[in-house]
Scaffold this motif. Sequence first.
Motif, PDB file in Angstrom:
ATOM      1  N   GLY A 441      -8.420   2.513   4.389  1.00 31.87           N
ATOM      2  CA  GLY A 441      -9.407   1.902   3.520  1.00 31.87           C
ATOM      3  C   GLY A 441      -8.826   1.035   2.420  1.00 31.87           C
ATOM      4  O   GLY A 441      -9.571   0.415   1.654  1.00 31.87           O
ATOM      5  N   GLU A 442      -7.502   0.965   2.317  1.00 26.56           N
ATOM      6  CA  GLU A 442      -6.839   0.133   1.309  1.00 26.56           C
ATOM      7  C   GLU A 442      -6.119  -1.028   1.999  1.00 26.56           C
ATOM      8  O   GLU A 442      -5.747  -0.945   3.168  1.00 26.56           O
ATOM      9  N   TRP A 443      -5.893  -2.100   1.241  1.00 26.01           N
ATOM     10  CA  TRP A 443      -5.241  -3.291   1.787  1.00 26.01           C
ATOM     11  C   TRP A 443      -3.752  -3.301   1.447  1.00 26.01           C
ATOM     12  O   TRP A 443      -3.352  -2.976   0.328  1.00 26.01           O
ATOM     13  N   ILE A 444      -2.965  -3.721   2.430  1.00 23.46           N
ATOM     14  CA  ILE A 444      -1.519  -3.875   2.258  1.00 23.46           C
ATOM     15  C   ILE A 444      -1.173  -5.344   2.454  1.00 23.46           C
ATOM     16  O   ILE A 444      -1.592  -5.956   3.439  1.00 23.46           O
ATOM     17  N   SER A 446       0.972  -8.100   3.694  1.00 26.18           N
ATOM     18  CA  SER A 446       2.104  -8.373   4.588  1.00 26.18           C
ATOM     19  C   SER A 446       3.048  -9.401   3.985  1.00 26.18           C
ATOM     20  O   SER A 446       4.266  -9.334   4.157  1.00 26.18           O
ATOM     21  N   ILE A 447       2.485 -10.376   3.244  1.00 22.80           N
ATOM     22  CA  ILE A 447       3.306 -11.446   2.669  1.00 22.80           C
ATOM     23  C   ILE A 447       4.296 -10.895   1.656  1.00 22.80           C
ATOM     24  O   ILE A 447       5.467 -11.290   1.628  1.00 22.80           O
ATOM     25  N   GLU A 448       3.854  -9.956   0.817  1.00 26.86           N
ATOM     26  CA  GLU A 448       4.749  -9.404  -0.201  1.00 26.86           C
ATOM     27  C   GLU A 448       5.905  -8.648   0.441  1.00 26.86           C
ATOM     28  O   GLU A 448       7.059  -8.760   0.005  1.00 26.86           O
ATOM     29  N   ILE A 449       5.619  -7.900   1.494  1.00 31.63           N
ATOM     30  CA  ILE A 449       6.685  -7.175   2.192  1.00 31.63           C
ATOM     31  C   ILE A 449       7.650  -8.156   2.851  1.00 31.63           C
ATOM     32  O   ILE A 449       8.873  -8.002   2.778  1.00 31.63           O
ATOM     33  N   GLU A 450       7.103  -9.197   3.472  1.00 33.80           N
ATOM     34  CA  GLU A 450       7.946 -10.198   4.148  1.00 33.80           C
ATOM     35  C   GLU A 450       8.896 -10.883   3.178  1.00 33.80           C
ATOM     36  O   GLU A 450      10.079 -11.095   3.485  1.00 33.80           O
ATOM     37  N   ASN A 451       8.389 -11.223   1.999  1.00 30.33           N
ATOM     38  CA  ASN A 451       9.205 -11.955   1.030  1.00 30.33           C
ATOM     39  C   ASN A 451      10.368 -11.126   0.505  1.00 30.33           C
ATOM     40  O   ASN A 451      11.418 -11.662   0.156  1.00 30.33           O
ATOM     41  N   ILE A 452      10.184  -9.818   0.453  1.00 30.19           N
ATOM     42  CA  ILE A 452      11.293  -8.944   0.052  1.00 30.19           C
ATOM     43  C   ILE A 452      12.234  -8.734   1.235  1.00 30.19           C
ATOM     44  O   ILE A 452      13.462  -8.812   1.085  1.00 30.19           O
ATOM     45  N   ILE A 501       8.273  -1.796  -3.267  1.00 30.38           N
ATOM     46  CA  ILE A 501       6.862  -1.793  -2.881  1.00 30.38           C
ATOM     47  C   ILE A 501       6.343  -0.362  -2.982  1.00 30.38           C
ATOM     48  O   ILE A 501       7.120   0.595  -3.052  1.00 30.38           O
ATOM     49  N   ALA A 502       5.033  -0.233  -2.981  1.00 33.36           N
ATOM     50  CA  ALA A 502       4.439   1.106  -3.030  1.00 33.36           C
ATOM     51  C   ALA A 502       4.871   1.922  -1.819  1.00 33.36           C
ATOM     52  O   ALA A 502       5.042   1.378  -0.719  1.00 33.36           O
ATOM     53  N   LYS A 503       5.023   3.236  -2.011  1.00 37.75           N
ATOM     54  CA  LYS A 503       5.496   4.089  -0.916  1.00 37.75           C
ATOM     55  C   LYS A 503       4.594   3.986   0.305  1.00 37.75           C
ATOM     56  O   LYS A 503       5.057   3.974   1.442  1.00 37.75           O
ATOM     57  N   TRP A 504       3.282   3.915   0.050  1.00 34.65           N
ATOM     58  CA  TRP A 504       2.368   3.904   1.193  1.00 34.65           C
ATOM     59  C   TRP A 504       2.323   2.542   1.884  1.00 34.65           C
ATOM     60  O   TRP A 504       1.717   2.387   2.941  1.00 34.65           O
TER      61      TRP A 504
END
Length: 542
Positions: A441-444, A446-452, A501-504
Amino acid sequence: MLGLMQDWPLTVDKIIDHARNWHGDREVVTRSVEGPIVRTTYAAIHERAKRLSNALKAWGIEPGDRVATLAWNSANHMETWYGIMGIGAVCHTLNPRLFPEQLGWIINHAEDRVVFTDLTFLPLLEAVLPHCPTVERVVVLTDAAHLPQTKIPSLQDYESVLAGQSADCAWGGFDENTACGLCYTSGTTGNPKGVLYSHRSNFLHTFMAMTATVMGATPSEVILPVVPMFHANAWGIAFAGPASGTKLVMPGARMDGAALYELIEGEGVTFSAAVPTVWQGLFAHMKANDLRFSTLKRVLIGGSACPESLIRGFQQDFGVEVTHAWGMTETSPIGTIGHLPPEIAGLPYDEQMKWRTKQGVPPLGVELALKDEAGQPVAHDGETFGRLMVRGPIVAAGYFKSDASILDDQGFFDTGDIATVDPQGFMQITDRAKDVIKSGGEWISSIEIENIAVGHPKVELAAVIGAPHAKWDERPVLIIKLKPGETLNKAEHLDHLRGRIAKWWMPDDVVQAEDIPLGATGKIDKKLLRERMKDYRLPESA
């Protein structure tokens, strides 16, 4: 009561008129498709564009007719723009990175009558044009000596076309809302859609680009527009350059690191604009050869989110200021720009990075809003995701040959992006709406993870997609293309993300790919990537 000011239509022919009158000797330098570096001036471009206008009129091209270009960034390509637009015809820029089937569909949908092209693209046109009945002739942007034998009928060389025409031609004289340019979206979902710019919208966009809060072009600058003229008007540089009297350096077909570095140093380039993948190639070439810049001061990076590692590298290794930006075909394309206000610019560099990796604030002429799925405003707290909405005189109100409304009841256009806006007004794209990962039910993002992830020294490209999960609906999977000679160690790539990034948000798996597909505008093609990964299943431990 109306004001008592002159009615002076904002038509783009006035831009090149101004360049001829006040900056006529300023150079435009091109690495030609044939090989040599070619030099010309704004005065010469103006004169040759007039000759082209007369050729078009002799062929029966009328106001509103679509005339296509399929060409690299060059002075010749600029001449076709102004020659087409000056007589009220519509300059339709074709993107050669599209699939041939899409290209043919676009030509037919636009009903292009003439195509101006570079030698590079003749094989592509040989395959496409037999299925495009509206195209009456093809002009190759070269001279008679370089014109090859092809299967394309009614083929002419550009120099012979110009030589047979007078430079005396009337431009303008029509309403500023007259259609001016046509650019189709990349068609990642369904058929491409045509964005039809007006003279007024392009002129206002030029004013916007010239301001210090956007590009700030001046006669003392030397600009290298790597972003192609077939992609959202080269971000307006082919208009803002002449309007500002700025020397332009056109890269032609070669956009590899070695070729770009040669032009930057050889021509004294001070400012350039391109997508992140281009800068990564230049950065790698310079690191490998221990090179430095002597004149380059600023680069504008847009098209997709810029990795922190690239921003840091340009600043710390080469002393080049990186300005992040966002836009799209439908916004002409400037939407936001990441200039730092003094209260942020005065912070230590590491603390600035929180804002440097965001896409910035809208300039005057762009209104921006975040809305939820019900169309209600979303808090500007830097954390709450919302659909990114824009409106303004440079934003599309509809698509070519479509009666469907693309605006909401307040006149906002839904960009299809998911974003946040922080209390300082900085917008950050977190995903395309169709790419966002919804987990529990929450949004993650993908762009932020990719940039890191792409900042890891072994990684060449990184992408994140959602994989089905029995409990959480979707979980992120990190897909990486390693640099040559490197081997995959999943743990070290997860360790690189941990704490950032957040653990989840942590990916449930890391997958190595031989290739990560890029779309027609240089962005990662998530649609194709998901198709390739359709049989993938998360590890049981996840």
